[in-house]
Design a protein around this motif. Structure first.
Motif, PDB file in Angstrom:
ATOM      1  N   LEU A   1       1.004  -1.272   0.015  1.00 24.91           N
ATOM      2  CA  LEU A   1       0.057   0.106  -0.026  1.00 24.91           C
ATOM      3  C   LEU A   1       1.050   1.294   0.035  1.00 24.91           C
ATOM      4  O   LEU A   1       1.886   1.482   0.849  1.00 24.91           O
ATOM      5  CB  LEU A   1      -0.958   0.044   1.285  1.00 24.91           C
ATOM      6  N   LEU A   2       0.648   1.987  -1.146  1.00 22.59           N
ATOM      7  CA  LEU A   2       1.526   3.255  -1.058  1.00 22.59           C
ATOM      8  C   LEU A   2       0.504   4.477  -0.802  1.00 22.59           C
ATOM      9  O   LEU A   2      -0.325   4.810  -1.637  1.00 22.59           O
ATOM     10  CB  LEU A   2       2.187   3.513  -2.337  1.00 22.59           C
TER      11      LEU A   2
ATOM     12  N   THR B   1       2.348   8.666  -8.512  1.00 21.04           N
ATOM     13  CA  THR B   1       2.310   8.216  -9.771  1.00 21.04           C
ATOM     14  C   THR B   1       3.608   7.915 -10.279  1.00 21.04           C
ATOM     15  O   THR B   1       3.938   7.048 -11.018  1.00 21.04           O
ATOM     16  CB  THR B   1       1.473   9.209 -10.626  1.00 21.04           C
ATOM     17  N   LEU B   2       4.615   9.141 -10.241  1.00 19.54           N
ATOM     18  CA  LEU B   2       5.959   8.816 -10.380  1.00 19.54           C
ATOM     19  C   LEU B   2       6.742   7.465  -9.814  1.00 19.54           C
ATOM     20  O   LEU B   2       7.197   6.647 -10.704  1.00 19.54           O
ATOM     21  CB  LEU B   2       6.783   9.996  -9.889  1.00 19.54           C
ATOM     22  N   VAL B   3       6.391   7.253  -8.649  1.00 17.56           N
ATOM     23  CA  VAL B   3       6.659   6.256  -7.777  1.00 17.56           C
ATOM     24  C   VAL B   3       6.282   4.790  -8.507  1.00 17.56           C
ATOM     25  O   VAL B   3       6.954   3.819  -8.932  1.00 17.56           O
ATOM     26  CB  VAL B   3       6.568   6.014  -6.600  1.00 17.56           C
TER      27      VAL B   3
ATOM     28  N   MET C   1      -2.435   2.338  -4.552  1.00 23.85           N
ATOM     29  CA  MET C   1      -2.097   3.746  -4.201  1.00 23.85           C
ATOM     30  C   MET C   1      -3.441   4.444  -3.370  1.00 23.85           C
ATOM     31  O   MET C   1      -4.418   4.162  -3.909  1.00 23.85           O
ATOM     32  CB  MET C   1      -1.751   4.626  -5.538  1.00 23.85           C
ATOM     33  N   THR C   2      -3.198   5.339  -2.505  1.00 27.16           N
ATOM     34  CA  THR C   2      -4.380   5.839  -1.983  1.00 27.16           C
ATOM     35  C   THR C   2      -3.672   7.539  -1.630  1.00 27.16           C
ATOM     36  O   THR C   2      -2.848   7.589  -1.143  1.00 27.16           O
ATOM     37  CB  THR C   2      -4.987   5.323  -1.061  1.00 27.16           C
TER      38      THR C   2
ATOM     39  N   GLU D   1       1.976  -4.696   3.082  1.00 25.25           N
ATOM     40  CA  GLU D   1       2.925  -3.733   3.598  1.00 25.25           C
ATOM     41  C   GLU D   1       2.638  -2.414   3.329  1.00 25.25           C
ATOM     42  O   GLU D   1       2.191  -2.020   2.281  1.00 25.25           O
ATOM     43  CB  GLU D   1       4.184  -3.968   3.246  1.00 25.25           C
ATOM     44  N   THR D   2       2.910  -1.346   4.087  1.00 22.34           N
ATOM     45  CA  THR D   2       2.662   0.103   3.909  1.00 22.34           C
ATOM     46  C   THR D   2       3.826   0.952   3.609  1.00 22.34           C
ATOM     47  O   THR D   2       4.812   0.763   4.560  1.00 22.34           O
ATOM     48  CB  THR D   2       1.897   0.736   5.148  1.00 22.34           C
TER      49      THR D   2
END
Length: 735
Positions: free
Chosen positions: A298-299, A308-310, A439-440, A457-458
């Motif tokens: 989870l990002l 978004t770049l990641v 992504m959130t 995993e966060t």
């Protein structure tokens, strides 16, 4: 436990309490088994002799109150046969609002029993008549003063249960007590391992049930609560730990970093340096993609933190290793924005094999419901042949006609908009379990992440890229400052005259329609329909006729426009062909227009904190200062203005997420309703009980490390099956 007999908690109530009581409990509370009634806990406790504060009674709600009778008079009705008994009750306070008027029709029993000085418990709906609080035909039960009990009984708190108009708290209490006297607790297996119960000095299961339903004192209640809070947390965290173990055991295709590939060439082309957070999270993701079991991460990050770049860098690593990447977005507008921004970032690298493109590059394709005919067939061919390394789309990606060459990574944007089944559908289209990145932009408090996204995993991005302008937020109260209504639009004109653009957000599409169901987040006072709400159609018409906005190019965007019109409108605003966009919250996530510097949110009190924070993030996306005006017609001091004050006070999304949870209540943590109201969790509170959740998480990890199949913990395994039915346990996969 005997092999072929059900556990005690699974027995139907009618076998234990009889048909009449069981039918009432099922009809009014939906309770059918012993376990369900045992776990129907009191909502609060009264001390013997304690009276309910009448001044604090909620209006137009069913209540249970303890009060003393002041007077009781009976008279014949003039308009029809029968009698009317008027009873006045008080809480013995000296304040002005300390009486409730009770009305009984043909109530012989009330006339005889409710004598002045009598103490009783009443249940009914509180209404107001001629400025007086009233209850009509309330249910009641007589109580005794403390002098009527022996010393031990007088100390016992009185449990009050969540009741209905047809089933009072004391009837529920009577059913529970009857059950406690006959239930065979030796046949209820304890999900908490004995060594943990001894370590933490927890009540036994029988003692916990006895003391939560008929406690000796409030200290016993607290100890029973402590036991059940931990039990809930352990069941939840063990279910999540088991899922993490199952995911780790799956075999995925490793996607290690390749030298001199697309990723390195993309990094070399970037005109800026990645933030420290982007570099750190990127390194973590790169290492997990290189493993031969699926990444599940989870990002989360602030609006504009560069998620978004990641994600794009992760996609390029997967493409370099021979796989494909999918980015699934909840709306066509957002999918289109991702498509344009990723192609823009990649430049020639996104046009592999095309004229002017990089011959060693890849292709980016967009698949939504509005891509049809020859264009759709071309996209499907590119996906199937591996010409398209990056596939961006909406639910259209789930269609059976989409065949991937080798799906290696799924990126899900704003996961709360998708169901578990949709994510699983996409996973099923891969040869081997793909890696997953969720992504959130809605920051999630740590305790919620541990409870709801606990199988992921966060990673957190808190740092904003250099050059990103701050956003100023102002609460515009029109009741105390009516003149500001005109000033709002004068400020909008100033932005347009400076060459910038403005969003105007409304909670409704049209005056004759309800809210846009895809975009409206109900709030605690969503039923407050007496005041007319701003609608896109009416506001766009009003602004078009406003002299101060003469010549301003105004566009309209909402969820009921067809896809072509929505995309055309958004493209026109992005390209600067529109100055002002009147919209519902379809622009809430992903929309990126750096030239938009001002947002006016009308009837802002109709939105939740997280939604306001998301909306605000649409401005200030470039180097220009952003301004957000939260406009409300509510009176100062109205509870819903608390949300607006919280958003005005800070742009820290994690602090706001914490405030949001406190103000809205925790909602259905294990279900799809996330806007307050009834919680699936019974006693566990994810904000208050962080230490309990963390302890349970550590214990669950140790249990699963010892025995991932829970063969040595059959009671815990059974509790997971009973407490977390398949629907709820699947929800824990929502990442």
């Amino acid at each position: 436990m005997t092999e072929n007999l059900p556990a005690e908690v699974e027995f139907e109530l009618k076998r234990r309490l009889g048909q009449r009581s069981a039918s009432a409990l099922e009809k009014h509370l939906g309770l059918t088994t012993v376990g369900e009634l045992l776990n129907y806990f009191p909502r609060r406790y009264l001390k013997r002799g304690e009276l309910t504060s009448i001044a604090e009674l909620p209006r137009d709600e069913n209540v249970t109150l303890v009060a003393r009778v002041v007077s009781c008079t009976t008279r014949r009705m003039r308009a029809r046969k029968g009698t009317l008994t008027d009873v006045v009750v008080s809480d013995d306070s000296v304040r002005g609002l300390n009486q409730v008027h009770l009305t009984f029709f043909n109530a012989y029993r009330a006339d005889k029993e409710l004598l002045p000085g009598t103490l009783a418990m009443f249940a009914g709906k509180v209404t107001t008549y001629q400025s007086q609080l009233t209850l009509t035909n309330p249910d009641y039960v007589l109580l005794e003063d403390e002098s009527g009990f022996d010393a031990e009984e007088a100390r016992r708190p009185v449990p009050l249960y969540p009741a209905t108009a047809k089933l009072s708290s004391w009837r529920i209490k009577a059913a529970v007590e009857a059950l406690l006297d006959i239930v065979d607790f030796s046949r209820i297996e304890d999900p908490v391992p004995a060594d943990i119960a001894i370590r933490d000095r927890l009540y036994s299961l029988e003692d916990a049930y006895q003391q939560i339903h008929r406690p000796q004192d409030m200290e016993s209640v607290a100890k029973a609560h402590e036991r059940f809070r931990y039990q809930e947390a352990l069941i939840l965290q063990t279910a999540l730990a088991r899922r993490r173990a199952q995911a780790a055991a799956e075999e995925a295709t490793a996607r290690p970093h390749r030298r001199a590939g697309l990723l390195e060439r993309f990094d070399a082309s970037l005109p800026f340096t990645l933030t420290g957070g982007q570099q750190e999270v990127g390194a973590t993701i790169a290492a997990e993609l290189a493993e031969n079991h699926p990444m599940n991460r989870l990002l989360q990050g602030e609006v504009g933190s560069g998620k978004t770049l990641v994600a794009l860098r992760a996609m390029l690593q997967v493409i370099d290793a021979g796989g494909q990447a999918v980015l699934m977005a909840p709306t066509e507008v957002l999918a289109g924005q991702h498509y344009e921004s990723i192609r823009r970032m990649l430049g020639p690298l996104a046009e592999g094999g095309m004229l002017g493109g990089d011959e060693n590059g890849t292709r980016v394709v967009l698949l939504t419901g509005s891509v049809v005919g020859a264009a759709r067939r071309s996209v499907l061919r590119d996906i199937n042949s591996n010409e398209a390394g990056i596939v961006i789309g909406t639910h259209a990606l789930l269609s059976k006609e989409v065949e991937y060459y080798d799906l290696g990574l799924i990126v899900v944007d704003e996961q709360h908009r998708f169901g578990v089944e949709q994510r699983d559908q996409l996973r099923a289209q891969a040869i081997k379990p793909p890696h997953l990145l969720v992504m959130t932009a809605t920051p999630i408090p740590r305790t919620v992440a541990m409870t709801v996204f606990g199988d992921l995993e966060t990673s957190v991005l808190r740092e904003l890229p250099a050059g990103r302008a701050p956003i100023r937020t102002h609460l515009v109260g029109l009741v105390e400052n009516p003149g500001w209504a005109e000033r709002i639009w004068a400020r909008a004109r100033e932005e347009v005259d400076a060459g910038r653009q403005v969003y105007v957000v409304c909670p409704k599409i049209g005056d004759d329609e309800g809210e846009d169901p895809a975009s409206f987040e109900p709030t605690a006072d969503a039923g407050e329909e007496s005041r007319p709400l701003a609608s896109v159609q009416r506001i766009a018409e009003f602004l078009g006729e406003l002299p101060v906005l003469s010549g301003v190019r105004i566009g309209v965007l909402h969820g009921r426009l067809d896809s072509t019109e929505k995309n055309a409108t958004m493209a026109a605003f992005t390209e600067g062909q529109l100055d002002l966009l009147v919209s519902t919250t379809v622009i809430e996530v992903g929309v990126d227009v750096p030239n938009a510097t001002m947002m006016v949110i009308l009837d802002a009190d109709r939105f939740g904190i997280s939604q306001l924070h998301q909306l605000r993030g649409r401005v200030g996306r470039g180097s220009l200062l952003g301004t957000c005006l939260l406009v409300t017609s509510l009176e100062p001091g109205h509870p819903s203005r608390e949300r607006l004050q919280a958003v005005e006070a800070t742009t820290d999304g994690f602090r706001l997420a914490q405030d949001d949870l406190k103000l809205r209540r925790e909602g259905d943590i294990l279900g799809s309703s996330q806007s307050g109201g009834k919680s699936t969790l019974k006693l566990l509170r994810v904000i208050k009980d962080e230490a309990v959740i963390e302890q349970a998480r550590n214990d669950a990890a140790a249990i699963i490390e010892h025995d991932a199949q829970l063969g040595d913990y059959p009671e815990l395994a059974q509790a997971i099956e009973l407490y977390l039915n398949p629907e709820k346990e699947a929800f824990l996969e929502r990442g």
